[in-house]
Write a protein that holds these residues in place. Structure first.
Motif, PDB file in Angstrom:
ATOM      1  N   GLY A  84      18.471   8.308  10.872  1.00  0.00           N
ATOM      2  CA  GLY A  84      19.425   7.212  10.749  1.00  0.00           C
ATOM      3  C   GLY A  84      18.712   5.874  10.868  1.00  0.00           C
ATOM      4  N   ILE A  85      19.485   4.800  10.905  1.00  0.00           N
ATOM      5  CA  ILE A  85      18.930   3.449  10.978  1.00  0.00           C
ATOM      6  C   ILE A  85      19.517   2.729  12.194  1.00  0.00           C
ATOM      7  CG2 ILE A  85      18.483   1.316   9.696  1.00  0.00           C
ATOM      8  CD1 ILE A  85      19.457   2.707   7.171  1.00  0.00           C
ATOM      9  N   CYS A  86      18.652   2.171  13.024  1.00  0.00           N
ATOM     10  CA  CYS A  86      19.146   1.380  14.152  1.00  0.00           C
ATOM     11  C   CYS A  86      19.244  -0.091  13.740  1.00  0.00           C
ATOM     12  CB  CYS A  86      18.260   1.562  15.380  1.00  0.00           C
ATOM     13  SG  CYS A  86      16.593   0.912  15.212  1.00  0.00           S
ATOM     14  N   GLY A  87      19.658  -0.938  14.676  1.00  0.00           N
ATOM     15  CA  GLY A  87      19.931  -2.331  14.349  1.00  0.00           C
ATOM     16  C   GLY A  87      18.762  -3.090  13.770  1.00  0.00           C
ATOM     17  N   SER A  88      17.574  -2.962  14.394  1.00  0.00           N
ATOM     18  CA  SER A  88      16.411  -3.682  13.883  1.00  0.00           C
ATOM     19  C   SER A  88      16.042  -3.189  12.497  1.00  0.00           C
ATOM     20  CB  SER A  88      15.223  -3.527  14.833  1.00  0.00           C
ATOM     21  OG  SER A  88      14.891  -2.163  15.015  1.00  0.00           O
ATOM     22  N   GLY A  89      16.252  -1.891  12.249  1.00  0.00           N
ATOM     23  CA  GLY A  89      15.949  -1.324  10.932  1.00  0.00           C
ATOM     24  C   GLY A  89      16.876  -1.847   9.850  1.00  0.00           C
ATOM     25  N   ILE A  90      18.178  -1.906  10.154  1.00  0.00           N
ATOM     26  CA  ILE A  90      19.121  -2.375   9.136  1.00  0.00           C
ATOM     27  C   ILE A  90      18.880  -3.842   8.817  1.00  0.00           C
ATOM     28  CG2 ILE A  90      21.014  -2.962  10.711  1.00  0.00           C
ATOM     29  CD1 ILE A  90      21.332  -1.410   7.200  1.00  0.00           C
ATOM     30  N   LEU A  91      18.542  -4.630   9.837  1.00  0.00           N
ATOM     31  CA  LEU A  91      18.308  -6.047   9.573  1.00  0.00           C
ATOM     32  C   LEU A  91      17.041  -6.246   8.748  1.00  0.00           C
ATOM     33  CD1 LEU A  91      19.502  -8.841  10.130  1.00  0.00           C
ATOM     34  CD2 LEU A  91      17.880  -9.070  12.003  1.00  0.00           C
ATOM     35  N   GLU A  92      15.986  -5.514   9.074  1.00  0.00           N
ATOM     36  CA  GLU A  92      14.764  -5.634   8.287  1.00  0.00           C
ATOM     37  C   GLU A  92      14.980  -5.092   6.879  1.00  0.00           C
ATOM     38  OE1 GLU A  92      10.394  -3.743   8.738  1.00  0.00           O
ATOM     39  OE2 GLU A  92      10.849  -5.411  10.108  1.00  0.00           O
ATOM     40  N   GLY A  93      15.775  -4.027   6.768  1.00  0.00           N
ATOM     41  CA  GLY A  93      16.080  -3.485   5.443  1.00  0.00           C
ATOM     42  C   GLY A  93      16.802  -4.498   4.567  1.00  0.00           C
ATOM     43  N   ILE A  94      17.816  -5.164   5.132  1.00  0.00           N
ATOM     44  CA  ILE A  94      18.553  -6.183   4.374  1.00  0.00           C
ATOM     45  C   ILE A  94      17.632  -7.338   4.024  1.00  0.00           C
ATOM     46  CG2 ILE A  94      20.476  -7.816   4.430  1.00  0.00           C
ATOM     47  CD1 ILE A  94      21.338  -4.852   4.353  1.00  0.00           C
ATOM     48  N   SER A  95      16.778  -7.730   4.964  1.00  0.00           N
ATOM     49  CA  SER A  95      15.826  -8.807   4.708  1.00  0.00           C
ATOM     50  C   SER A  95      14.912  -8.464   3.545  1.00  0.00           C
ATOM     51  CB  SER A  95      14.994  -9.070   5.974  1.00  0.00           C
ATOM     52  OG  SER A  95      14.021 -10.054   5.742  1.00  0.00           O
ATOM     53  N   GLU A  96      14.439  -7.223   3.493  1.00  0.00           N
ATOM     54  CA  GLU A  96      13.574  -6.772   2.404  1.00  0.00           C
ATOM     55  C   GLU A  96      14.329  -6.699   1.079  1.00  0.00           C
ATOM     56  OE1 GLU A  96       9.860  -5.407   2.558  1.00  0.00           O
ATOM     57  OE2 GLU A  96      10.411  -7.280   3.563  1.00  0.00           O
ATOM     58  N   ILE A  97      15.583  -6.258   1.126  1.00  0.00           N
ATOM     59  CA  ILE A  97      16.409  -6.184  -0.085  1.00  0.00           C
ATOM     60  C   ILE A  97      16.639  -7.577  -0.659  1.00  0.00           C
ATOM     61  CG2 ILE A  97      18.783  -5.729  -0.858  1.00  0.00           C
ATOM     62  CD1 ILE A  97      18.725  -3.241   0.966  1.00  0.00           C
ATOM     63  N   VAL A  98      16.857  -8.549   0.238  1.00  0.00           N
ATOM     64  CA  VAL A  98      17.028  -9.939  -0.211  1.00  0.00           C
ATOM     65  C   VAL A  98      15.728 -10.466  -0.809  1.00  0.00           C
ATOM     66  CG1 VAL A  98      17.473 -12.305   0.558  1.00  0.00           C
ATOM     67  CG2 VAL A  98      18.884 -10.423   1.424  1.00  0.00           C
TER      68      VAL A  98
END
Length: 603
Positions: free
Chosen positions: A421-435
């Motif tokens: 799964g994805i924790c909070g720091s992972g989801i934020l970094e993932g969104i940052s990378e997607i942007v």
């Protein structure tokens, strides 16, 4: 010989040229944060050069420091070699002299705990002086014993088997006695009760040393993930308040028992517990009805500090133990934020400093030269991994880091396990990378697969974009199960971004401060410390212009509770600062809805 001047300490250090600045500091009892041991690989031991002669920046410094930092004379102390007299300003430091190393940064303060012990000689009764034990104890302590203290009376025979007695005081107030000399056994517990987590630290009140800490997920989550759902639970469930209070009391007792067991300390030698928490958690701890917090105008039943017997709410410590609840400001600016403000010394600065505690809510305090204004925004639990399609708490198997490049998607997984799964720091970094990879537009909508395939620069990303039932998502892993970031996940992070960023701009506008006039942005909170600068800036939660001004201080709520446990003066400061913080309700700001909508967009 040359001299090193540290302006924040008004201190001069004599040193021989040739050693690194980090070694010079450490040799003189000043410990700059250096997780890599001074090898130049972690980039943590930052220090500001004010004046003096030093070597040019090394390749490692250029690698770890941003251009803005280097231009601002920020260097890594482990790679700086002074060649003469030098003046510096400490940044993220942990000074061993007046600080207790913990999970959160702490400023300097003098150790002077409220709870203290004094040993007194006993005079035994004789035929000539045949006084009662009670009278002789009063004579030894030079105080009147409580007339209704039945437990004290029962303990007197044991006490008078010894030549000495130890009196326990809260400040100057007598609270109990123990047989013999027990002055070396004096402990307390500092607690941070968060909506999601509970942290407790065992502290030696004689030395000021933090011995150990333990943490648990807040058991109240079983009755609701956020404060509003827990307030609603107490309102709709007949014994809801009792259940929530009992669950947190049991949690504190379990943490205390574990700390005592692991460190071979008798629980009867723990005399005080200091607690920092948001307003709802504090009300639930004391069993106080929370209905008024959950409806307009969102008033608390109490916000000032509270002092009570630990046993009165079921906390199991010494018979004489007290509980000190730190003061809050309002329903949404609680004792945890007051603690963070004191830890950050917001009331003592002459600069413009923005403090953000990132958790289920985003609480913000802005200091304009010591003038404190605050607001709270419903950040939501996305940064805790909740309300995310593949979200989870930060545990083994949780993806905590995501990088996207032409070589593929690289993941960092807690415990180096298979991702689940994805924790909070992972989801934020993932969104940052997607942007950053331009997989979304300004509004946050994922681009069509056909549009990516037609773009030469984005073609390599098309294999990760999945379109199903007219819905889109980015698959970041399919090793044991598919783990994706969906359009809904992106919206959740956008709501968090919009809430925090709009609160940030609203406070700046209120105090008539331009964003570029901010000197520092302090990130606090149980989850804030796991969110990288790249993720915060890349996702737009923090404007890019502030990248070089961000500082992390960890769990400042627990740090504040620990400081209150160790210092009467800090406790007094905490109470004064709570009265200084002005609360600003965002919903009353003209045009706030438009500001919030604007802050949802990715730049």
């Amino acid at each position: 010989m040359s001299y090193l001047k540290i302006i924040s300490k008004d201190k001069k250090i004599e040193f021989k040229v040739g050693d690194t600045l980090l070694n010079i500091l450490q040799d003189n009892g000043i410990l700059a944060e250096s997780p890599c041991g001074g090898n130049g690989t972690c980039g943590k031991c930052k220090i500001k050069i004010i004046e003096g002669s030093i070597n040019e920046p090394t390749e490692e410094e250029v690698k770890h420091l941003y251009k803005e930092e280097l231009e601002g004379d920020i260097r890594l102390s482990c790679l700086v070699i002074p060649t003469g007299d030098l003046t510096v300003e400490l940044l993220n430091t942990k000074d061993v002299k007046h600080k207790i190393l913990a999970e959160g940064y702490m400023p300097e303060f003098d150790i002077n705990p409220v709870i203290n012990k004094r040993v007194h000689k006993l005079t035994k009764p004789t035929l000539e002086k045949n006084f009662s034990y009670e009278e002789l104890l009063e004579e030894a302590l030079e105080i009147a014993i409580y007339e209704d203290d039945h437990m004290l009376l029962r303990s007197l025979p044991e006490i008078f088997e010894n030549q000495e007695v130890t009196a326990i005081y809260a400040g100057e107030k007598f609270i109990g006695v123990e047989a013999g000399d027990t002055s070396c056994e004096l402990y307390g517990i500092a607690v941070d009760i968060g909506t999601t987590t509970v942290v407790a630290s065992l502290v030696d009140l004689n030395s000021g040393k933090e011995i150990s800490s333990e943490s648990e997920i807040n058991p109240q989550k079983e009755y609701g993930l956020d404060v509003l759902s827990r307030i609603d639970f107490t309102r709709t469930k007949a014994n809801g308040l009792e259940l929530l209070q009992n669950s947190i009391i049991d949690c504190l007792n379990n943490l205390t028992s574990e700390l005592c067991s692991k460190n071979s300390i008798n629980i009867n030698n723990i005399y005080e517990m200091t607690i920092a928490a948001n307003a709802t958690m504090m009300h639930l701890l004391l069993g106080v009805n929370t209905n008024s917090i959950g409806k307009s105008p969102y008033s608390t039943v109490f916000s000032r500090q509270k002092k009570l017997l630990a046993s009165s709410i079921g906390i199991k410590l010494s018979l004489f133990a007290r509980v000190y609840c730190l003061p809050g400001v309002s329903s949404y600016i609680g004792a945890d934020i007051v603690a963070g403000s004191v830890v950050s010394e917001l009331d003592k600065t002459d600069k413009n400093v923005l403090f953000i505690d990132i958790g289920t809510n985003g609480e913000i305090v802005l200091s304009k030269g010591g003038e404190l204004s605050s607001c709270s925004c419903a950040a939501g639990p996305a940064l805790e991994g909740m309300n995310i399609s593949c979200g989870m708490r930060a545990a083994e198997g949780a993806i905590e880091g995501i990088k996207i490049n032409e070589d593929g998607i690289r993941l960092k997984v807690i415990g180096n396990k298979e991702p689940v799964g994805i924790c909070g720091s992972g989801i934020l970094e993932g969104i940052s990378e997607i942007v950053r990879a331009k997989l979304v537009g300004k509004t946050g909508r994922l681009k069509k697969k056909s549009d990516i395939e037609e773009n030469d620069q984005l073609q390599y990303l098309s294999k990760y974009l999945i379109e199903e039932d007219r819905k889109r998502k980015i698959c970041i892993s399919s090793e044991t199960k598919e783990i994706s970031i969906t359009q809904g996940d992106i919206r959740q992070v956008q709501l968090t971004k919009g809430a925090i960023l709009s609160g940030f701009y609203a406070l700046l506008d209120l105090l008539e401060i331009d964003m570029m006039d901010l000197n520092e942005v302090i990130i606090a909170g149980q989850f804030g410390k796991h969110l990288s600068v790249d993720s915060l800036v890349g996702s737009g939660i923090i404007p890019a212009d502030l990248r070089g001004k961000i500082r992390y201080i960890g769990n400042s709520s627990k740090s504040g509770a620990l400081m209150c446990l160790l210092s009467k003066e800090v406790r007094e400061d905490m109470e004064k600062v709570a009265k200084k913080i002005q609360y600003f309700e965002l919903s009353t700001k003209e045009g706030y809805d438009k500001l919030f909508t604007k802050c949802l967009n990715f730049n």
